[in-house]
Design a protein around this motif. Structure first.
Motif, PDB file in Angstrom:
ATOM      1  N   UNK A  69       0.829  -1.202   0.000  1.00  0.00           N
ATOM      2  CA  UNK A  69       0.000   0.000   0.000  1.00  0.00           C
ATOM      3  C   UNK A  69       0.866   1.256   0.000  1.00  0.00           C
ATOM      4  N   UNK A  70       0.302   2.317  -0.556  1.00  0.00           N
ATOM      5  CA  UNK A  70       0.904   3.638  -0.499  1.00  0.00           C
ATOM      6  C   UNK A  70      -0.216   4.664  -0.364  1.00  0.00           C
ATOM      7  N   UNK A  71       0.124   5.788   0.211  1.00  0.00           N
ATOM      8  CA  UNK A  71      -0.843   6.883   0.323  1.00  0.00           C
ATOM      9  C   UNK A  71      -0.220   8.135  -0.284  1.00  0.00           C
ATOM     10  N   UNK A  78     -12.286  -0.539  -5.795  1.00  0.00           N
ATOM     11  CA  UNK A  78     -12.159  -1.549  -4.763  1.00  0.00           C
ATOM     12  C   UNK A  78     -10.775  -1.628  -4.144  1.00  0.00           C
ATOM     13  N   UNK A  79      -9.793  -0.993  -4.770  1.00  0.00           N
ATOM     14  CA  UNK A  79      -8.428  -1.016  -4.243  1.00  0.00           C
ATOM     15  C   UNK A  79      -7.949   0.363  -3.818  1.00  0.00           C
ATOM     16  N   UNK A  80      -8.380   1.385  -4.533  1.00  0.00           N
ATOM     17  CA  UNK A  80      -7.947   2.752  -4.249  1.00  0.00           C
ATOM     18  C   UNK A  80      -9.107   3.538  -3.642  1.00  0.00           C
ATOM     19  N   UNK A  81      -8.761   4.469  -2.753  1.00  0.00           N
ATOM     20  CA  UNK A  81      -9.760   5.340  -2.148  1.00  0.00           C
ATOM     21  C   UNK A  81      -9.282   6.782  -2.222  1.00  0.00           C
ATOM     22  N   UNK A  82     -10.096   7.632  -2.813  1.00  0.00           N
ATOM     23  CA  UNK A  82      -9.771   9.054  -2.898  1.00  0.00           C
ATOM     24  C   UNK A  82     -10.539   9.791  -1.809  1.00  0.00           C
ATOM     25  N   UNK A  83      -9.904  10.790  -1.227  1.00  0.00           N
ATOM     26  CA  UNK A  83     -10.543  11.605  -0.210  1.00  0.00           C
ATOM     27  C   UNK A  83      -9.965  13.009  -0.277  1.00  0.00           C
ATOM     28  N   UNK A  84     -10.620  13.932   0.372  1.00  0.00           N
ATOM     29  CA  UNK A  84     -10.118  15.299   0.399  1.00  0.00           C
ATOM     30  C   UNK A  84     -10.438  15.937   1.734  1.00  0.00           C
ATOM     31  N   UNK A  85      -9.634  16.903   2.085  1.00  0.00           N
ATOM     32  CA  UNK A  85      -9.846  17.697   3.286  1.00  0.00           C
ATOM     33  C   UNK A  85      -9.989  19.132   2.813  1.00  0.00           C
ATOM     34  N   UNK A  86     -11.210  19.591   2.708  1.00  0.00           N
ATOM     35  CA  UNK A  86     -11.450  20.926   2.165  1.00  0.00           C
ATOM     36  C   UNK A  86     -10.833  22.018   3.043  1.00  0.00           C
ATOM     37  N   UNK A  87     -10.803  21.799   4.338  1.00  0.00           N
ATOM     38  CA  UNK A  87     -10.241  22.811   5.242  1.00  0.00           C
ATOM     39  C   UNK A  87      -8.748  22.980   5.023  1.00  0.00           C
ATOM     40  N   UNK A  88      -8.087  21.893   4.616  1.00  0.00           N
ATOM     41  CA  UNK A  88      -6.637  21.929   4.371  1.00  0.00           C
ATOM     42  C   UNK A  88      -6.295  22.006   2.879  1.00  0.00           C
ATOM     43  N   UNK A  89      -7.305  22.159   2.032  1.00  0.00           N
ATOM     44  CA  UNK A  89      -7.083  22.225   0.577  1.00  0.00           C
ATOM     45  C   UNK A  89      -6.247  21.049   0.109  1.00  0.00           C
ATOM     46  N   UNK A  90      -6.547  19.861   0.629  1.00  0.00           N
ATOM     47  CA  UNK A  90      -5.713  18.695   0.344  1.00  0.00           C
ATOM     48  C   UNK A  90      -6.531  17.558  -0.254  1.00  0.00           C
ATOM     49  N   UNK A  91      -5.848  16.769  -1.054  1.00  0.00           N
ATOM     50  CA  UNK A  91      -6.425  15.604  -1.718  1.00  0.00           C
ATOM     51  C   UNK A  91      -5.548  14.409  -1.403  1.00  0.00           C
ATOM     52  N   UNK A 120      -5.439   6.738  -1.205  1.00  0.00           N
ATOM     53  CA  UNK A 120      -4.984   5.534  -0.527  1.00  0.00           C
ATOM     54  C   UNK A 120      -5.012   4.391  -1.521  1.00  0.00           C
ATOM     55  N   UNK A 121      -3.870   3.782  -1.744  1.00  0.00           N
ATOM     56  CA  UNK A 121      -3.743   2.716  -2.735  1.00  0.00           C
ATOM     57  C   UNK A 121      -3.390   1.418  -2.027  1.00  0.00           C
ATOM     58  N   UNK A 122      -4.265   0.452  -2.112  1.00  0.00           N
ATOM     59  CA  UNK A 122      -4.059  -0.855  -1.482  1.00  0.00           C
ATOM     60  C   UNK A 122      -3.964  -1.943  -2.538  1.00  0.00           C
TER      61      UNK A 122
END
Length: 124
Positions: free
Chosen positions: A17-19, A62-75, A78-80
């Motif tokens: 895995x990598x993030x 099913x293997x990767x998950x994308x997420x964001x933190x709008x408060x931190x302007x970050x994307x 997660x790659x499994x």
């Protein structure tokens, strides 16, 4: 000026895995992850809008998950369960339109702003 900076790439064995992370210098409406292997076209793999709505390419579903933190302007990505076919330069992309208005297209030509990329190498 829009700036996107990726981090978190590296080398990993198959099954690992990598993030990845992408830091933006402000709020962006539609954001996503793309990747490009040598000799290949840039492939869109995940999109996310400000409200957390998502779209994935079949190759990573099913293997990767994308997420964001709008408060931190970050994307984030997660790659499994990585496999050698996932080896590529991974890019963060953004556009000042909603993903809905962009048609949720996973094609690079719809996105104006790009990071410099981060290398991911998966060994068998």
């Amino acid at each position: 000026q829009v700036q996107l900076v990726e981090s978190g790439g590296g080398s990993v064995q198959a099954g690992g895995s990598l993030r990845l992370a992408c830091a933006a210098n402000g709020a962006r409406y539609c954001m996503g992850w793309f990747r490009q292997a040598p000799g290949e076209e840039r492939e869109g793999i995940a999109l996310i809008d400000r409200f957390g709505n998502l779209k994935y390419a079949d190759s990573v579903k099913g293997r990767f998950t994308v997420s964001r933190d709008n408060a931190r302007f970050s994307l984030y990505l997660q790659m499994n369960n990585l496999n050698p076919e996932d080896s590529a330069v991974y890019y963060c992309a953004a556009e000042q339109e909603s993903c809905l208005r962009l048609g949720w297209h996973l094609e690079a030509r719809y996105y104006s702003y790009w990071g410099q990329g981060t290398q991911v190498i998966v060994s068998s």
